[in-house]
Motif scaffolding. Structure first.
Motif, PDB file in Angstrom:
ATOM      1  N   ILE A 552     -37.882   6.574  75.992  1.00 23.15           N
ATOM      2  CA  ILE A 552     -38.522   7.938  75.919  1.00 23.15           C
ATOM      3  C   ILE A 552     -36.852   8.919  75.521  1.00 23.15           C
ATOM      4  CG2 ILE A 552     -39.739   9.483  77.379  1.00 23.15           C
ATOM      5  CD1 ILE A 552     -40.204   7.093  79.345  1.00 23.15           C
ATOM      6  N   PRO A 553     -37.332   9.105  74.922  1.00 23.30           N
ATOM      7  CA  PRO A 553     -36.528  10.817  74.256  1.00 23.30           C
ATOM      8  C   PRO A 553     -36.142  11.544  75.346  1.00 23.30           C
ATOM      9  CG  PRO A 553     -38.347  11.330  72.139  1.00 23.30           C
ATOM     10  CD  PRO A 553     -38.857  10.056  73.649  1.00 23.30           C
ATOM     11  N   ARG A 554     -34.740  11.962  75.672  1.00 24.58           N
ATOM     12  CA  ARG A 554     -34.537  12.610  77.218  1.00 24.58           C
ATOM     13  C   ARG A 554     -35.241  14.495  77.499  1.00 24.58           C
ATOM     14  NH1 ARG A 554     -30.370  12.827  80.047  1.00 24.58           N
ATOM     15  NH2 ARG A 554     -30.143  13.996  81.292  1.00 24.58           N
ATOM     16  N   THR A 555     -35.292  14.922  76.768  1.00 22.24           N
ATOM     17  CA  THR A 555     -36.998  16.163  77.371  1.00 22.24           C
ATOM     18  C   THR A 555     -37.543  15.484  77.301  1.00 22.24           C
ATOM     19  OG1 THR A 555     -35.418  17.424  75.388  1.00 22.24           O
ATOM     20  CG2 THR A 555     -37.099  18.081  76.272  1.00 22.24           C
ATOM     21  N   LEU A 556     -38.536  14.790  77.142  1.00 21.63           N
ATOM     22  CA  LEU A 556     -39.536  14.278  77.691  1.00 21.63           C
ATOM     23  C   LEU A 556     -39.451  13.365  78.712  1.00 21.63           C
ATOM     24  CD1 LEU A 556     -41.324  12.549  74.726  1.00 21.63           C
ATOM     25  CD2 LEU A 556     -42.384  14.038  75.861  1.00 21.63           C
ATOM     26  N   ALA A 557     -38.961  12.573  78.875  1.00 18.19           N
ATOM     27  CA  ALA A 557     -38.497  12.095  80.662  1.00 18.19           C
ATOM     28  C   ALA A 557     -38.256  13.055  81.279  1.00 18.19           C
ATOM     29  CB  ALA A 557     -37.405  10.774  79.812  1.00 18.19           C
ATOM     30  N   LEU A 558     -37.358  13.999  80.240  1.00 21.28           N
ATOM     31  CA  LEU A 558     -37.350  15.390  82.404  1.00 21.28           C
ATOM     32  C   LEU A 558     -38.827  15.264  82.753  1.00 21.28           C
ATOM     33  CD1 LEU A 558     -33.818  16.329  80.919  1.00 21.28           C
ATOM     34  CD2 LEU A 558     -34.160  14.333  83.142  1.00 21.28           C
ATOM     35  N   THR A 559     -39.296  15.351  80.944  1.00 22.98           N
ATOM     36  CA  THR A 559     -40.770  16.491  81.749  1.00 22.98           C
ATOM     37  C   THR A 559     -41.857  15.386  82.398  1.00 22.98           C
ATOM     38  OG1 THR A 559     -40.696  17.416  79.740  1.00 22.98           O
ATOM     39  CG2 THR A 559     -42.450  17.509  80.583  1.00 22.98           C
ATOM     40  N   LEU A 560     -42.013  14.142  81.821  1.00 17.92           N
ATOM     41  CA  LEU A 560     -42.428  13.896  82.198  1.00 17.92           C
ATOM     42  C   LEU A 560     -42.443  12.227  83.489  1.00 17.92           C
ATOM     43  CD1 LEU A 560     -44.518  11.566  79.062  1.00 17.92           C
ATOM     44  CD2 LEU A 560     -45.473  12.953  80.746  1.00 17.92           C
ATOM     45  N   TYR A 561     -41.187  12.354  84.105  1.00 17.02           N
ATOM     46  CA  TYR A 561     -40.283  11.827  84.508  1.00 17.02           C
ATOM     47  C   TYR A 561     -39.772  13.013  85.216  1.00 17.02           C
ATOM     48  CZ  TYR A 561     -42.441   7.466  82.967  1.00 17.02           C
ATOM     49  OH  TYR A 561     -43.757   6.937  81.715  1.00 17.02           O
ATOM     50  N   GLY A 562     -40.300  14.047  85.779  1.00 13.10           N
ATOM     51  CA  GLY A 562     -38.958  14.739  85.784  1.00 13.10           C
ATOM     52  C   GLY A 562     -38.826  14.985  87.974  1.00 13.10           C
ATOM     53  N   ASP A 563     -38.951  13.834  88.927  1.00 12.74           N
ATOM     54  CA  ASP A 563     -39.379  13.929  89.725  1.00 12.74           C
ATOM     55  C   ASP A 563     -37.848  13.049  89.728  1.00 12.74           C
ATOM     56  OD1 ASP A 563     -40.585  11.614  88.180  1.00 12.74           O
ATOM     57  OD2 ASP A 563     -41.780  10.829  90.353  1.00 12.74           O
ATOM     58  N   LEU A 564     -37.487  12.190  88.447  1.00  6.46           N
ATOM     59  CA  LEU A 564     -36.781  10.683  88.392  1.00  6.46           C
ATOM     60  C   LEU A 564     -34.989  11.147  87.559  1.00  6.46           C
ATOM     61  CD1 LEU A 564     -38.864   8.553  87.577  1.00  6.46           C
ATOM     62  CD2 LEU A 564     -38.531   9.176  89.775  1.00  6.46           C
TER      63      LEU A 564
END
Ligand code: ADP
Ligand code: MG
Length: 817
Positions: A552-564
């Motif tokens: 997952i591209p980083r920004t996306l990961a931060l958004t979708l899994y921002g709790d992690l």
């Protein structure tokens, strides 16, 4: 309830500033006033005030039709009134009412307000004109409430805004004319009963035909004025409008013509004109009742439209620019709420209960690392360090470990589990399927057993020399016998077992841990976010490690899994080869089989993924059996084939997997359900049937099953009849090996929300937001973080509507409502 006069005041002040040219609000003041007044009058309980509002209204006339001088007078009188009335609303309104400058006929014409007890969450049957049978049709589209209908956005718009005179018409483009009907009659065109009309304006006449719609002839009365929108073609050298949209020129806004006209997703029995008309009515009447939950500062700072305005402009936009603004506002909402949701979840996870800080057991860890059959890569070392740092903190870890297929996540997770055990805690490792759980049990036991171990009857006892007590590792899956299962559960709750490996049933059914310190979840995208909170409901706040091979591209990961928090293993173990990938035509199937045969002759093994069958797992299983039989009898009758599908009993699956891993089978025929994580280094061929029907990341997963050893490996993709998009995918997977690059391509090819199947993963649906819109993602994220710092539990009065909305779109959370 009090009236919120603020929007009205702001807009009138702006109108005053701009010199009364009716530019303060998109769509013109009239529309705004109509809607605002409707809402205001609904919500006030002060009859005097109400009365005054009535008197101030521009009744049956319009702001647009006033002269500048009249506008000025009117705006100022209303502003004066507001200035006096505002602070005292709810008291005995002492404010003097200035007479409105312009005398206009009485009678309010505003959208009729909903009856008592009806709100935007009422079923759509409260809307006039929606019968229960019509409601059923809408239900099929997922539309149940008025709110659903307001958020039932068109797929796209037809641009019918280009108004032309008849003499300016040209072929091919979408154009709009306003014309007089000279005559209209039923005509037979190509054997079909149709309508033919001649219409004209001051520049000329043009013929119009509507195929198959003879009933129109009666509606188009001679000398009425109509608007036509559509394409013009050339017939015998003359222009003709073919089946254009039409409507009468009346005193109302255009719906079907002369503007950006919405095209709604339809279902059987819903007609486009009917839906458009209905939507217009619903928007005019209800959009203004949607509470704008975004805090004022956020709206201002991000320059966003008001919510009701955004909703109505998304349906019936004034022009392309406003439509784009509307989309931005609605997409922002989705991403902003998503961010707030994940941030709240993280906070909740970390603050819910105190975690279990581990101390670094360097001796144990060093012994483990030294015992491994390979050197850890630099990336593995780096990630392990990040994990250990988290594990030593009193706050529970909450981390996503991303790593390409085959990058070696398991061994890192195993080290973390060992740390838990060394600290006297239990560890749980959860896999998405039983097959994978079994495989992980084998792998993890193997990795841990290289230090020193005793093989018990059912368990593995390890580290007997180094730890105060030997470690016990166990596998708990659904299909083991009941007596053994109960015994295992008992030993888990006694704290007798240190590391337990299983499916997510581990945290759901009847399993009580004594002191769970770490939970590892493999392949997050199969897992569903909700299961995580199941852990907490059992009274634990263990450290949590979620692993995924979906890049997952980083920004996306931060958004979708921002709790992690995010860790990445961005490097493969040395010696890995590029898997040669070929997309084959159906005619090449036989040579593919011949190729497999040659590989098997060289002692290699192959996977064949069965054709994808949509329906149920049962049907898939049957199809797999059929394919297995065909291959065993007709194609590879002299080779050793195995079959693996989701419906087989676990013992059977286990037996097949063991045999394949042990090299007792040459070819494993499997359904797509087994794509993830299986590790057989001697397998060098992956053949995928109906490859055109899989997404890029899934194909990449399949491919990741081979190329795990030292040998050159191959991935053969068969596609019967690929669509254009599928062909693009197959081209890409042939060329690109890197998972992250593939993920970017996947994002580009797929529509919004589809990438992760947000619904499946327990995240709210994204309809307007495109995950590829990085700038908006980042804006939403930074705004959410800012807000979260000021008011993390959204307790402030001005954030209450937001808290309510968050609870509504994240019902499964229930943790911050
Ligand atoms: P994934 O990240 O896809 O879960 P695995 O953990 O299954 O990958 O590891 C893939 C394979 O690579 C396994 O056979 C594992 O033993 C091996 N492996 C892991 N780390 C290394 C390493 N540092 N050097 C060599 N082989 C490794
Ligand atoms: Mg794995």
């Amino acid at each position: 309830m009090s009236i919120n006069v603020e929007p009205l005041r702001k807009i009138l002040e702006l109108e005053h500033k701009k010199g009364y040219v009716d530019s303060a609000v998109i769509g013109g003041l009239d529309r705004f006033l109509r809607n605002w007044a409707g809402q205001a009058i609904e919500s006030t309980t002060n009859p005097q005030l109400l009365n005054r509002f009535h008197k101030l209204q521009l009744v049956n006339s319009s702001y647009a039709s006033l002269t500048k001088q009249q506008r000025k007078q009117w705006v100022n009188s209303v502003l004066d009134f507001l200035a006096e009335a505002e602070p005292k609303e709810g008291e005995k309104g002492e404010a003097k009412l200035p007479e409105a400058g312009i005398k206009l006929p009485p009678v309010v014409s505003r959208p009729s307000p909903p009856a008592k007890g009806q709100g935007i969450d009422s079923p759509i049957t409260v809307i006039r004109g929606i019968s229960s049978s019509l409601a059923t049709k809408f239900n099929k589209l997922g539309v149940k409430t008025v709110r659903d209908l307001l958020y039932f956005f068109p797929r796209r718009h037809l641009d019918y805004s280009q108004r032309k005179s008849i003499s300016q018409l040209s072929e091919g483009e979408e154009q709009t004319i306003i014309a007089n009907v000279w005559q209209a009659q039923v005509a037979s065109l190509g054997g079909r009963r149709s309508t033919e009309a001649i219409v004209g304006d001051e520049t000329g006449n043009v013929r119009v035909v509507w195929f198959n719609q003879p009933y129109l002839a009666k509606k188009l009365v001679t000398n009425t004025k109509i608007v036509l929108s559509g394409r013009v073609s050339l017939f015998s050298g003359r222009h003709v409008f073919e089946s254009p949209e039409w409507e009468l020129v009346e005193d109302k806004e255009l719906i079907h013509t002369g503007r950006l006209v919405p095209l709604y997703p339809l279902t059987q029995g819903l007609r486009p004109r009917q839906v458009r008309k209905l939507m217009k009515q619903v928007i005019d009447q209800w959009a203004w009742q949607v509470e704008d939950f975004l805090p004022y500062q956020v709206k201002r700072h991000c320059n966003l439209l008001e919510l009701p305005q955004a909703i109505s402009q998304a349906h019936y936009p004034e022009d392309e620019a406003v439509k784009a603004q509307a989309r931005v506002r609605l997409a922002f909402d989705e991403l902003f709420l998503l961010q707030l949701g994940v941030l709240s979840r993280k906070r909740h996870w970390q603050e819910g209960q105190p975690g279990s800080p581990f101390s670094a057991e360097t001796l144990v860890l060093d012994a483990f690392i030294k015992s491994l059959p390979f050197e850890l890569t630099i990336a593995q070392h780096k990630v392990l360090k990040e994990l250990l740092a988290d594990l030593e903190k009193p706050r529970p870890m909450s981390r996503l470990l991303q790593g390409e297929v085959g990058s070696g996540k398991t061994v890192v997770a195993t080290a973390a589990l060992l740390m838990a055990a060394a600290n006297g805690y239990q560890g749980a490792f959860m896999a998405p399927t039983e097959i994978l759980a079994e495989q992980h049990f084998t792998t993890i036991s193997y990795l841990l057993s290289r230090v020193s171990h005793q093989q018990g009857e059912d368990y593995l006892h390890i580290y007997s020399g180094i730890l105060p007590h030997p470690l016990t590792v166990a596998l708990l899956i659904g299909d083991i016998n009941q007596v053994r299962k109960r015994e295992l559960q008992q030993r888990i709750s006694d704290g007798d077992i240190d590391i337990v490996i299983g499916t997510h049933a581990l945290i759901q059914k009847g399993v009580e841990f004594r002191r769970l310190g770490l939970a590892v979840v493999d392949e997050q995208h199969r897992f569903g976010v909700t299961q995580r909170s199941a852990l907490r409901q059992k009274g634990f706040s263990p450290h949590l490690l979620v692993m995924t091979a979906t890049p997952i591209p980083r920004t996306l990961a931060l958004t979708l899994y921002g709790d992690l928090d995010l860790s990445v293993i961005d490097q493969l173990p040395p010696g890995r080869q590029v898997v040669k990938t070929r997309w084959l035509k159906p005619g090449q199937r036989d040579s593919a089989y011949a190729f497999i045969r040659r590989q098997v002759a060289n002692r290699r093994q192959a996977f064949i993924i069965c054709p994808l069958v949509e329906e149920s797992e049962a049907i898939q299983a049957r199809a797999a059996v059929a394919e297995y039989e065909r291959l065993s009898q007709e194609v590879f009758s002299d080779l050793r084939l195995g079959l693996l599908h989701g419906r087989m009993p676990a013992v059977e699956k286990d037996r097949v997997m063991r045999r394949f891993r042990a090299g007792e089978l040459d070819i494993l025929v499997a359904t797509p359900v087994v794509e993830v994580g299986i590790d057989v280094p001697n397998a060098t061929v992956m053949m995928v049937e109906s490859a055109d029907r899989f997404g890029l990341s899934q194909l990449h997963q399949f491919r990741g099953r081979v190329g795990r050893g030292q040998e050159q490996s191959y991935c053969m993709l068969l596609a019967q009849n690929p669509s254009e998009v599928a062909r693009a995918r197959l081209d890409i997977i042939e060329k690109i090996q890197d998972g992250f690059e593939l993920a970017e391509e996947d994002l580009r090819l797929r529509g919004p929300g589809e990438f992760f199947g947000t619904r499946q993963s327990g995240l709210p649906d994204l309809r307007m937001a495109k995950l590829s819109d990085i700038a908006l993602l980042e804006l939403a994220r930074s705004e959410a973080i800012k807000l979260f710092q000021i008011d993390p539990s959204l307790d402030k009065p001005e954030h209450r509507p937001l808290a309510k909305e968050l609870a509504r779109v994240w019902p499964q959370a229930g943790e911050w409502s």
